[in-house]
Design an enzyme around this catalytic site. Structure first.
Site, PDB file in Angstrom:
ATOM      1  CG  ASP A  36      -1.756   1.367   0.936  1.00  0.00           C
ATOM      2  OD1 ASP A  36      -2.026   1.580  -0.008  1.00  0.00           O
ATOM      3  OD2 ASP A  36      -2.452   1.109   2.417  1.00  0.00           O
ATOM      4  CG  ASP A 131      -3.091   3.764  -3.480  1.00  0.00           C
ATOM      5  OD1 ASP A 131      -4.461   3.119  -3.638  1.00  0.00           O
ATOM      6  OD2 ASP A 131      -4.311   4.928  -2.994  1.00  0.00           O
ATOM      7  CD  GLU A 132      -5.977  -1.066  -1.483  1.00  0.00           C
ATOM      8  OE1 GLU A 132      -5.591  -1.849  -0.352  1.00  0.00           O
ATOM      9  OE2 GLU A 132      -6.103  -0.367  -1.555  1.00  0.00           O
TER      10      GLU A 132
END
Length: 390
Positions: A36, A131-132
């Site tokens: 993350d 983003d993850e």
């Protein structure tokens, strides 16, 4: 023994917690990472503008408009600012904050670089957003030696090559890896080993469980459920009685159970974007602003992929985990971002938005122009099953 005593005995036994039994969910061979990025959008802006480092940076709409916060740096979060908050409220909380309009193309480019780093370590990658992502390293020689070492190498490579930091969670399934990645943010990692699962979950505050928001947490506290240990005391029948089908999900997460595989990308049938709010929302203006932002991101993705589509679907998840979709199939592929925004906004009016609290919104375009030719029927309004890990 009379009938009432038998009933009382059955009820008493049903309230006793079930032991955590070995299962494929607790297979130590499985090694799952959740990577993350830390305050991704805001961190990219601080990287590209060194003068903003250490300053409260807010990515999103203007504070003098109906805009909302899309991302906030950790410096801004110390003022109580979080995503989905009205930008005007964020300005009140932190008058010195730096407000920045999103640069989604830049974020996508960085995200592609990060994905390339992942592929150096495994081919089993399930992106959740820009983003993850989940990574399964169970089958790799590197992962067999040490999943922790893989996570550390990935974090090091991200920092060296992008100038950004990432946090990592390591465990035996996706749910636990996700929980672990929140423990030492930002720029940290945490591992939950099989023998640590029970103690880790038992001591957690109930709102700290991924998938339990503020409204559900309040209801659980009213039932005397304050920690993971309290949640585990409830049997599955009781949880379903109080929370509907979401009770099956709560029963499983109290025991760290999750057998979902890490699923790599498949042939793209649709393009979508969704957002889970940190707090449930009933305000129609805030929801409308978020739909506008989600639709804009989806349209930019369609442009980048050089495609378009005819079917627009709005996804709404209420605070009790009931999820509904509303869809409309247009006569021709979508041509402008404004057309997509207006269609999604119209679909919102056919939900219970405003009357029921909403925890998630999503906008998706399907029937892409590169799909095989064929007539697409309009999807009727229907209710999906509440989210469940089972």
């Amino acid at each position: 023994m009379d009938g009432q005593k038998v009933i009382n005995l059955v009820l008493e036994c049903s309230r006793k917690p079930l032991p955590i039994m070995p299962s494929r969910d607790h297979n130590p061979v499985r090694k799952i990472l959740h990577i993350d990025m830390d305050a991704f959008f805001a961190s990219v802006e601080q990287r590209d503008h060194p003068e903003w480092r250490g300053q409260p940076v807010i990515v999103g709409g203007r504070p003098d408009s109906r805009g909302v916060v899309a991302a906030a740096s950790y410096e801004a979060r110390r003022w109580g600012i979080h995503s989905a908050m009205p930008a005007s409220r964020a300005r009140q909380l932190c008058p010195t904050a730096i407000f920045v309009r999103p640069r989604f193309e830049i974020y996508r480019n960085v995200s592609r670089h990060i994905r390339e780093i992942f592929t150096r370590h495994t081919d089993r990658i399930e992106p959740l957003s820009l983003d993850e992502a989940y990574l399964d390293v169970s089958h790799t020689e590197e992962g067999k030696q040490s999943a922790i070492r893989v996570a550390q190498r990935i974090r090091h490579e991200i920092r060296q090559e992008t100038g950004l930091t990432a946090s990592a969670g390591i465990s035996i399934n996706k749910f636990l890896a996700k929980m672990a990645s929140d423990v030492n943010k930002p720029d940290g990692y945490h591992v939950i080993l099989p023998h640590e699962i029970e103690s880790f979950l038992d001591r957690l505050e109930i709102e700290s469980f991924h998938g339990i928001g503020r409204a559900t947490g309040k209801k659980m506290r009213a039932l005397g459920i304050f920690t993971g240990a309290d949640l585990k005391e409830m049997n599955e029948w009781e949880l379903v009685r109080h929370f509907g089908k979401a009770g099956h999900h709560y029963y499983r997460i109290a025991r760290g159970m999750d057998d979902r595989p890490v699923t790599p990308d498949r042939v793209r049938k649709s393009v979508g974007k969704e957002h889970t709010f940190p707090e449930d929302h009933t305000d129609l203006e805030t929801l409308s602003t978020w739909i506008e932002q989600l639709a804009t991101e989806v349209f930019h993705s369609l442009e980048r992929l050089e495609t378009s589509g005819r079917t627009v679907t709005l996804k709404v998840r209420y605070d009790d985990f009931e999820t509904v979709t509303r869809s409309q199939t247009l006569g021709a592929p979508i041509q402008t971002g404004r057309e997509l925004q207006q269609t999604a906004q119209e679909l919102l009016t056919s939900t219970e938005a405003g009357d029921r609290a909403i925890r998630l919104l999503g906008v998706t375009v399907s029937g892409l122009t590169h799909d095989r030719e064929g007539e697409q029927l309009e999807i009727p309004f229907h209710k999906q099953q509440p989210f469940s890990l089972s």
